[in-house]
Design an enzyme around this catalytic site. Structure first.
Site, PDB file in Angstrom:
ATOM      1  CG  ASP A  30      -2.043   1.305   1.177  1.00 26.71           C
ATOM      2  OD1 ASP A  30      -2.421   1.433   0.065  1.00 26.71           O
ATOM      3  OD2 ASP A  30      -2.216   1.770   2.154  1.00 26.71           O
ATOM      4  CB  SER A  31       0.029   4.857  -0.710  1.00 33.30           C
ATOM      5  OG  SER A  31      -0.856   5.041   0.109  1.00 33.30           O
ATOM      6  CE1 TYR A  62       2.520   5.379  -3.927  1.00 36.07           C
ATOM      7  CE2 TYR A  62       1.198   3.301  -4.083  1.00 36.07           C
ATOM      8  CZ  TYR A  62       2.479   4.133  -4.021  1.00 36.07           C
ATOM      9  OH  TYR A  62       3.637   3.157  -3.861  1.00 36.07           O
ATOM     10  N   GLY A  63      -3.293   8.965  -4.153  1.00 33.18           N
ATOM     11  CA  GLY A  63      -4.694   9.490  -4.517  1.00 33.18           C
ATOM     12  C   GLY A  63      -4.646  10.565  -5.277  1.00 33.18           C
ATOM     13  CB  CYS A  93      -3.026   0.739  -2.713  1.00 32.21           C
ATOM     14  SG  CYS A  93      -3.157   2.114  -3.102  1.00 32.21           S
ATOM     15  CG  ASN A  94      -9.659   0.530  -2.989  1.00 35.81           C
ATOM     16  OD1 ASN A  94     -10.357  -0.096  -3.617  1.00 35.81           O
ATOM     17  ND2 ASN A  94      -9.364   0.517  -1.750  1.00 35.81           N
ATOM     18  CB  THR A  95      -4.976   4.708  -5.395  1.00 43.45           C
ATOM     19  OG1 THR A  95      -5.975   5.694  -4.789  1.00 43.45           O
ATOM     20  CG2 THR A  95      -4.330   5.724  -6.503  1.00 43.45           C
ATOM     21  CB  CYS A 201      -9.437   4.854  -0.115  1.00 43.39           C
ATOM     22  SG  CYS A 201      -7.635   5.043   0.637  1.00 43.39           S
ATOM     23  CG  HIS A 203      -4.946   4.980   3.826  1.00 43.62           C
ATOM     24  ND1 HIS A 203      -4.229   4.868   2.752  1.00 43.62           N
ATOM     25  CD2 HIS A 203      -3.981   5.342   4.649  1.00 43.62           C
ATOM     26  CE1 HIS A 203      -3.088   4.852   2.794  1.00 43.62           C
ATOM     27  NE2 HIS A 203      -2.792   5.357   4.004  1.00 43.62           N
TER      28      HIS A 203
END
Length: 279
Positions: A30-31, A62-63, A93-95, A201, A203
Protein backbone atom coordinates in the site's frame (compact mmCIF):
# COMPACT_ATOMS: atom_id res chain seq x y z
CA UNK A 1 18.63 -3.12 17.14
CA UNK A 2 19.61 -4.87 13.91
CA UNK A 3 20.95 -2.73 11.09
CA UNK A 4 19.30 -2.50 7.66
CA UNK A 5 21.63 -5.07 6.09
CA UNK A 6 20.88 -7.63 8.80
CA UNK A 7 17.14 -7.00 8.42
CA UNK A 8 17.27 -7.37 4.65
CA UNK A 9 19.21 -10.62 4.82
CA UNK A 10 16.73 -11.98 7.36
CA UNK A 11 13.77 -11.04 5.19
CA UNK A 12 15.26 -12.53 2.05
CA UNK A 13 15.85 -15.79 3.92
CA UNK A 14 12.22 -15.83 5.10
CA UNK A 15 10.90 -15.03 1.64
CA UNK A 16 12.81 -17.87 -0.01
CA UNK A 17 11.35 -20.37 2.39
CA UNK A 18 12.45 -23.96 2.81
CA UNK A 19 11.53 -26.94 0.67
CA UNK A 20 9.06 -25.47 -1.82
CA UNK A 21 6.74 -22.68 -2.90
CA UNK A 22 4.13 -22.93 -0.09
CA UNK A 23 6.79 -21.78 2.39
CA UNK A 24 7.38 -18.53 0.54
CA UNK A 25 6.23 -15.12 1.76
CA UNK A 26 3.17 -13.14 0.63
CA UNK A 27 3.84 -9.51 -0.27
CA UNK A 28 1.25 -6.89 0.70
CA UNK A 29 1.56 -3.38 -0.75
CA UNK A 30 0.00 0.00 0.00
CA UNK A 31 1.05 3.62 -0.24
CA UNK A 32 1.02 3.78 3.58
CA UNK A 33 -0.73 2.19 6.54
CA UNK A 34 -4.16 1.74 4.93
CA UNK A 35 -3.33 -1.74 3.70
CA UNK A 36 -2.93 -2.87 7.31
CA UNK A 37 -6.73 -3.17 7.30
CA UNK A 38 -6.36 -5.71 4.49
CA UNK A 39 -3.46 -7.44 6.23
CA UNK A 40 -5.67 -7.86 9.31
CA UNK A 41 -8.20 -9.78 7.20
CA UNK A 42 -5.48 -11.81 5.50
CA UNK A 43 -4.10 -12.88 8.86
CA UNK A 44 -7.60 -13.78 10.04
CA UNK A 45 -8.35 -16.20 7.21
CA UNK A 46 -4.75 -17.24 6.41
CA UNK A 47 -3.09 -17.35 9.86
CA UNK A 48 -0.23 -19.68 8.94
CA UNK A 49 1.42 -17.52 6.32
CA UNK A 50 4.51 -15.35 6.22
CA UNK A 51 3.82 -11.77 5.17
CA UNK A 52 5.96 -8.81 4.20
CA UNK A 53 4.07 -5.51 4.27
CA UNK A 54 5.40 -2.75 2.02
CA UNK A 55 4.30 0.79 2.89
CA UNK A 56 5.56 3.38 0.40
CA UNK A 57 5.73 6.03 3.11
CA UNK A 58 8.24 8.18 1.23
CA UNK A 59 5.75 8.67 -1.59
CA UNK A 60 2.38 8.53 0.18
CA UNK A 61 -0.33 9.39 -0.59
CA UNK A 62 -0.93 8.05 -4.11
CA UNK A 63 -4.49 9.31 -4.44
CA UNK A 64 -3.75 12.72 -5.99
CA UNK A 65 -0.60 11.87 -7.97
CA UNK A 66 -0.55 11.57 -11.79
CA UNK A 67 -1.34 8.04 -12.92
CA UNK A 68 2.06 7.58 -14.59
CA UNK A 69 3.88 8.32 -11.34
CA UNK A 70 1.63 5.94 -9.40
CA UNK A 71 2.32 3.17 -11.93
CA UNK A 72 6.07 3.69 -11.61
CA UNK A 73 6.00 3.69 -7.80
CA UNK A 74 3.86 0.57 -7.62
CA UNK A 75 6.05 -1.23 -10.14
CA UNK A 76 9.14 -0.43 -8.05
CA UNK A 77 7.44 -1.82 -4.95
CA UNK A 78 6.29 -5.02 -6.66
CA UNK A 79 9.73 -5.53 -8.19
CA UNK A 80 11.27 -5.19 -4.72
CA UNK A 81 8.98 -7.91 -3.34
CA UNK A 82 9.39 -10.20 -6.35
CA UNK A 83 13.16 -9.92 -5.91
CA UNK A 84 12.66 -11.16 -2.35
CA UNK A 85 11.04 -14.28 -3.76
CA UNK A 86 7.39 -13.84 -2.70
CA UNK A 87 4.81 -16.39 -3.87
CA UNK A 88 2.04 -13.80 -4.37
CA UNK A 89 1.51 -10.04 -4.15
CA UNK A 90 -1.58 -8.31 -2.77
CA UNK A 91 -2.10 -4.73 -3.95
CA UNK A 92 -3.92 -3.54 -0.80
CA UNK A 93 -4.57 -0.15 -2.35
CA UNK A 94 -7.56 0.81 -4.49
CA UNK A 95 -5.66 3.63 -6.17
CA UNK A 96 -2.74 1.40 -7.18
CA UNK A 97 -5.08 -1.34 -8.36
CA UNK A 98 -7.16 1.05 -10.45
CA UNK A 99 -4.21 2.31 -12.52
CA UNK A 100 -1.53 -0.39 -12.43
CA UNK A 101 -2.92 -3.91 -11.92
CA UNK A 102 -3.19 -4.91 -15.60
CA UNK A 103 0.38 -3.92 -16.42
CA UNK A 104 1.71 -5.60 -13.28
CA UNK A 105 0.00 -8.89 -14.15
CA UNK A 106 1.43 -8.71 -17.66
CA UNK A 107 4.95 -8.08 -16.38
CA UNK A 108 5.30 -10.47 -13.42
CA UNK A 109 4.70 -14.21 -13.25
CA UNK A 110 3.66 -14.35 -9.57
CA UNK A 111 -0.08 -14.08 -8.79
CA UNK A 112 -1.07 -10.45 -8.19
CA UNK A 113 -4.33 -9.80 -6.34
CA UNK A 114 -5.84 -6.36 -6.57
CA UNK A 115 -8.35 -4.49 -4.44
CA UNK A 116 -11.56 -2.98 -5.76
CA UNK A 117 -14.48 -1.13 -4.12
CA UNK A 118 -17.12 -3.57 -2.81
CA UNK A 119 -19.85 -2.21 -5.07
CA UNK A 120 -21.57 -5.51 -5.85
CA UNK A 121 -22.60 -6.39 -2.26
CA UNK A 122 -23.45 -2.75 -1.54
CA UNK A 123 -25.93 -2.73 -4.41
CA UNK A 124 -27.80 -5.64 -2.83
CA UNK A 125 -29.26 -3.14 -0.35
CA UNK A 126 -32.46 -1.26 -1.19
CA UNK A 127 -31.44 2.42 -1.37
CA UNK A 128 -28.67 4.46 -2.94
CA UNK A 129 -24.97 3.72 -2.54
CA UNK A 130 -22.32 6.31 -1.70
CA UNK A 131 -18.78 5.44 -2.78
CA UNK A 132 -15.96 7.42 -1.17
CA UNK A 133 -12.48 7.12 -2.68
CA UNK A 134 -9.38 9.03 -3.75
CA UNK A 135 -9.46 11.28 -6.83
CA UNK A 136 -7.35 8.83 -8.88
CA UNK A 137 -9.72 5.95 -8.12
CA UNK A 138 -12.82 8.04 -8.84
CA UNK A 139 -11.44 9.10 -12.24
CA UNK A 140 -10.10 5.69 -13.23
CA UNK A 141 -11.40 3.74 -16.19
CA UNK A 142 -11.33 0.59 -14.05
CA UNK A 143 -13.96 2.02 -11.69
CA UNK A 144 -16.12 3.09 -14.62
CA UNK A 145 -15.98 -0.48 -15.97
CA UNK A 146 -16.86 -1.87 -12.55
CA UNK A 147 -19.86 0.44 -12.27
CA UNK A 148 -21.03 -0.33 -15.80
CA UNK A 149 -20.68 -4.05 -15.15
CA UNK A 150 -22.94 -3.73 -12.11
CA UNK A 151 -25.77 -2.53 -14.33
CA UNK A 152 -26.84 -0.09 -11.62
CA UNK A 153 -24.35 2.74 -11.93
CA UNK A 154 -27.18 5.24 -11.64
CA UNK A 155 -27.68 4.17 -7.99
CA UNK A 156 -24.08 4.97 -7.03
CA UNK A 157 -22.86 8.44 -6.07
CA UNK A 158 -19.12 9.13 -6.07
CA UNK A 159 -17.35 11.34 -3.53
CA UNK A 160 -13.65 12.21 -3.39
CA UNK A 161 -12.13 12.30 0.11
CA UNK A 162 -8.35 12.72 -0.33
CA UNK A 163 -7.61 14.23 3.07
CA UNK A 164 -8.73 11.08 4.88
CA UNK A 165 -5.52 9.42 3.73
CA UNK A 166 -3.50 12.24 5.30
CA UNK A 167 -5.49 11.96 8.55
CA UNK A 168 -4.91 8.20 8.67
CA UNK A 169 -1.18 8.57 8.07
CA UNK A 170 -1.09 11.02 10.99
CA UNK A 171 -3.02 8.51 13.18
CA UNK A 172 -5.87 11.04 13.54
CA UNK A 173 -8.58 8.38 13.47
CA UNK A 174 -11.18 9.97 15.73
CA UNK A 175 -10.17 13.61 15.84
CA UNK A 176 -12.38 16.68 15.73
CA UNK A 177 -10.71 17.66 12.46
CA UNK A 178 -11.65 14.33 10.86
CA UNK A 179 -15.27 14.60 11.95
CA UNK A 180 -15.49 18.18 10.69
CA UNK A 181 -13.92 17.24 7.35
CA UNK A 182 -16.33 14.34 6.78
CA UNK A 183 -19.34 16.46 7.76
CA UNK A 184 -18.25 19.18 5.32
CA UNK A 185 -17.85 16.60 2.53
CA UNK A 186 -21.37 15.34 3.15
CA UNK A 187 -23.04 18.74 3.15
CA UNK A 188 -25.79 18.73 0.58
CA UNK A 189 -26.25 14.95 0.72
CA UNK A 190 -29.48 13.49 2.06
CA UNK A 191 -27.92 10.72 4.16
CA UNK A 192 -31.29 9.07 4.70
CA UNK A 193 -31.32 8.22 0.98
CA UNK A 194 -28.39 5.83 1.40
CA UNK A 195 -28.40 2.27 2.67
CA UNK A 196 -24.75 1.57 1.85
CA UNK A 197 -21.42 3.35 2.18
CA UNK A 198 -18.55 1.87 0.18
CA UNK A 199 -15.05 2.74 1.35
CA UNK A 200 -13.00 2.79 -1.84
CA UNK A 201 -9.66 3.34 -0.13
CA UNK A 202 -8.05 1.00 2.39
CA UNK A 203 -7.11 3.97 4.58
CA UNK A 204 -10.78 4.88 5.02
CA UNK A 205 -11.52 1.76 7.08
CA UNK A 206 -9.79 3.40 10.03
CA UNK A 207 -12.72 5.84 10.18
CA UNK A 208 -15.63 3.38 10.31
CA UNK A 209 -16.64 4.48 13.81
CA UNK A 210 -16.72 8.11 12.67
CA UNK A 211 -18.87 7.24 9.66
CA UNK A 212 -21.28 5.31 11.88
CA UNK A 213 -21.61 8.32 14.17
CA UNK A 214 -22.54 10.58 11.24
CA UNK A 215 -24.70 8.36 9.02
CA UNK A 216 -28.12 6.99 10.03
CA UNK A 217 -27.76 3.90 12.21
CA UNK A 218 -29.06 1.56 9.51
CA UNK A 219 -26.16 2.36 7.14
CA UNK A 220 -24.15 -0.65 5.97
CA UNK A 221 -20.42 -0.05 5.46
CA UNK A 222 -18.49 -2.06 2.89
CA UNK A 223 -14.79 -2.16 2.12
CA UNK A 224 -12.76 -4.47 -0.11
CA UNK A 225 -10.71 -6.21 2.57
CA UNK A 226 -12.79 -9.39 2.85
CA UNK A 227 -13.10 -9.82 -0.90
CA UNK A 228 -9.38 -9.28 -1.40
CA UNK A 229 -8.50 -11.83 1.28
CA UNK A 230 -10.96 -14.35 -0.16
CA UNK A 231 -9.46 -13.89 -3.62
CA UNK A 232 -5.94 -14.49 -2.29
CA UNK A 233 -7.03 -17.63 -0.45
CA UNK A 234 -8.68 -18.98 -3.61
CA UNK A 235 -5.52 -18.34 -5.64
CA UNK A 236 -3.32 -20.06 -3.05
CA UNK A 237 -5.63 -23.08 -2.85
CA UNK A 238 -5.89 -23.36 -6.62
CA UNK A 239 -2.10 -23.34 -6.98
CA UNK A 240 -1.33 -25.50 -3.89
CA UNK A 241 0.50 -22.56 -2.32
CA UNK A 242 -1.08 -22.41 1.15
CA UNK A 243 1.57 -22.21 3.83
CA UNK A 244 1.71 -23.98 7.15
CA UNK A 245 4.75 -22.40 8.76
CA UNK A 246 2.99 -20.25 11.35
CA UNK A 247 2.36 -16.52 11.28
CA UNK A 248 5.12 -14.00 10.72
CA UNK A 249 4.90 -10.39 9.56
CA UNK A 250 7.73 -8.08 8.55
CA UNK A 251 7.50 -4.50 7.34
CA UNK A 252 9.21 -2.34 4.73
CA UNK A 253 9.07 1.41 4.25
CA UNK A 254 9.72 2.35 0.60
CA UNK A 255 12.20 -0.46 -0.02
CA UNK A 256 13.91 -0.28 3.37
CA UNK A 257 13.33 -3.06 5.87
CA UNK A 258 11.80 -1.71 9.07
CA UNK A 259 13.87 -2.60 12.13
CA UNK A 260 12.61 -0.05 14.69
CA UNK A 261 10.94 -2.25 17.32
CA UNK A 262 8.64 0.51 18.57
CA UNK A 263 7.38 1.23 15.06
CA UNK A 264 6.94 -2.48 14.36
CA UNK A 265 4.80 -2.80 17.51
CA UNK A 266 2.71 0.19 16.41
CA UNK A 267 2.03 -1.39 13.03
CA UNK A 268 1.28 -4.74 14.67
CA UNK A 269 -1.32 -3.04 16.85
CA UNK A 270 -2.90 -1.25 13.89
CA UNK A 271 -3.44 -4.53 12.05
CA UNK A 272 -4.51 -6.44 15.15
CA UNK A 273 -1.44 -8.60 15.64
CA UNK A 274 -0.47 -9.14 19.26
CA UNK A 275 2.96 -7.93 20.37
CA UNK A 276 4.05 -11.48 21.05
CA UNK A 277 3.19 -12.58 17.49
CA UNK A 278 4.80 -9.50 15.97
CA UNK A 279 8.16 -10.01 17.66
Amino acid sequence: MANDRDCTDSLRLAARGVGGSPDLTIGVLDSGIGGLNVLRELVRILPNERYVYYADEKNAPYGEKPEGIVKSLVDDAVEFMVDLGVKAVVIACNTATSVAIDELRAKYSVPIIGMEPAIKPALMTDKRVLLMATPVTIRSGRLKKLLNKSGEADRVDLLEAPRLVEFAEASMFDSTEVKQYIRELLQGYDLSAYSSLVLGCSHFSFFKSVFRSIFPENIQIFDGSCGTADNLKAVLLRNSLCGNSGLSVEYCYSGEILCDKAEIKRLDRLCGISTEEGE
